[in-house]
Design a protein around this motif. Structure first.
Motif, PDB file in Angstrom:
ATOM      1  N   ALA A   1       0.898  -1.277   0.277  1.00 43.62           N
ATOM      2  CA  ALA A   1       0.306   0.048   0.245  1.00 43.62           C
ATOM      3  C   ALA A   1       0.734   1.036  -0.082  1.00 43.62           C
ATOM      4  CB  ALA A   1      -1.270   0.292   1.400  1.00 43.62           C
ATOM      5  N   PRO A   2       0.610   2.844  -0.332  1.00 49.85           N
ATOM      6  CA  PRO A   2       1.589   3.379  -0.777  1.00 49.85           C
ATOM      7  C   PRO A   2       0.641   4.394   0.671  1.00 49.85           C
ATOM      8  CG  PRO A   2      -0.614   3.891  -1.931  1.00 49.85           C
ATOM      9  CD  PRO A   2      -0.693   2.648  -1.123  1.00 49.85           C
ATOM     10  N   LYS A   3       1.906   5.228   0.864  1.00 48.49           N
ATOM     11  CA  LYS A   3       2.179   5.549   2.582  1.00 48.49           C
ATOM     12  C   LYS A   3       1.392   7.324   1.255  1.00 48.49           C
ATOM     13  CE  LYS A   3       5.259   8.461   4.959  1.00 48.49           C
ATOM     14  NZ  LYS A   3       6.210   8.996   5.389  1.00 48.49           N
ATOM     15  N   LYS A   4      -0.157   7.950   1.999  1.00 48.90           N
ATOM     16  CA  LYS A   4      -0.619   9.187   2.065  1.00 48.90           C
ATOM     17  C   LYS A   4       0.191  10.713   2.137  1.00 48.90           C
ATOM     18  CE  LYS A   4      -4.461   7.453   0.260  1.00 48.90           C
ATOM     19  NZ  LYS A   4      -4.875   8.067  -1.849  1.00 48.90           N
ATOM     20  N   VAL A   5       1.008  11.615   1.006  1.00 44.09           N
ATOM     21  CA  VAL A   5       1.197  12.731   1.561  1.00 44.09           C
ATOM     22  C   VAL A   5       0.937  13.365   0.825  1.00 44.09           C
ATOM     23  CG1 VAL A   5       3.345  11.105   2.236  1.00 44.09           C
ATOM     24  CG2 VAL A   5       2.881  12.248  -0.227  1.00 44.09           C
ATOM     25  N   ALA A   6       1.477  14.686   1.406  1.00 43.73           N
ATOM     26  CA  ALA A   6       0.504  15.802   1.250  1.00 43.73           C
ATOM     27  C   ALA A   6       1.148  15.887  -0.547  1.00 43.73           C
ATOM     28  CB  ALA A   6       1.022  17.860   2.291  1.00 43.73           C
TER      29      ALA A   6
END
Length: 167
Positions: free
Chosen positions: A32-37
């Protein structure tokens, strides 16, 4: 080579091609990807580099995982994400090689998985038709052998009757 993989893992800000290869690997291995700004500050975007660095590039069994990847059962959702990469000029091995030799090799592997899946989908139904035809053939051959045995029995009986008639 192991040293090439270590080199990728050590990158702080990898070139775009390496990030693209990492994203493809995340899709393949369901990381899963990491959510970043978002760069523009509006909302969040998926970041695949950090999770890939930990879960994929940091895995000492990466090469084994690639070699033993279940290419016959790639989920449709994964293929839907990977398919556009086939025609993406940024996902060309020669372009990616400038950033990393290891990423170049893995780019070739991802491209091979895309092609393999396309060929398997084309060949799969044909294999099934072949299997059905072979089953039908086996049944017909068994029936033919049975009929030949019955015919031989009748011919032997006729020959015996003819011999009895002549005697």
């Amino acid at each position: 080579k192991k040293s090439d993989i270590v080199e990728v893992k050590a990158m702080k800000t990898p070139p775009g091609g390496v990030v693209l290869v990492s994203k493809a690997l995340c899709w393949c291995f369901e990381v899963a990807p990491k959510k970043v700004a978002a760069p523009d500050g509006k909302g969040k975007v998926d970041d695949y580099w950090e999770p890939a660095k930990k879960s994929i590039w940091g895995d000492p069994r990466l090469l084994d995982n690639l070699l033993h990847y279940d290419k016959d059962n790639i989920p449709e959702s994964t293929m839907a994400k990977l398919a556009p990469l086939e025609n993406d000029p940024e996902f060309e091995p020669d372009a990616i090689k400038k950033g990393s030799v290891a990423a170049c090799g893995i780019c070739k592997w991802v491209r091979a998985m895309i092609v393999y899946d396309q060929v398997a989908k084309m060949v799969g139904p044909k294999k099934e038709l072949l299997r059905q035809a072979q089953t039908t053939l086996a049944t017909a051959q068994a029936s033919l052998a049975e009929k030949k045995a019955q015919l031989k029995e009748v011919q032997d009986n006729v020959a015996k009757l003819m011999a009895d008639l002549d005697a």
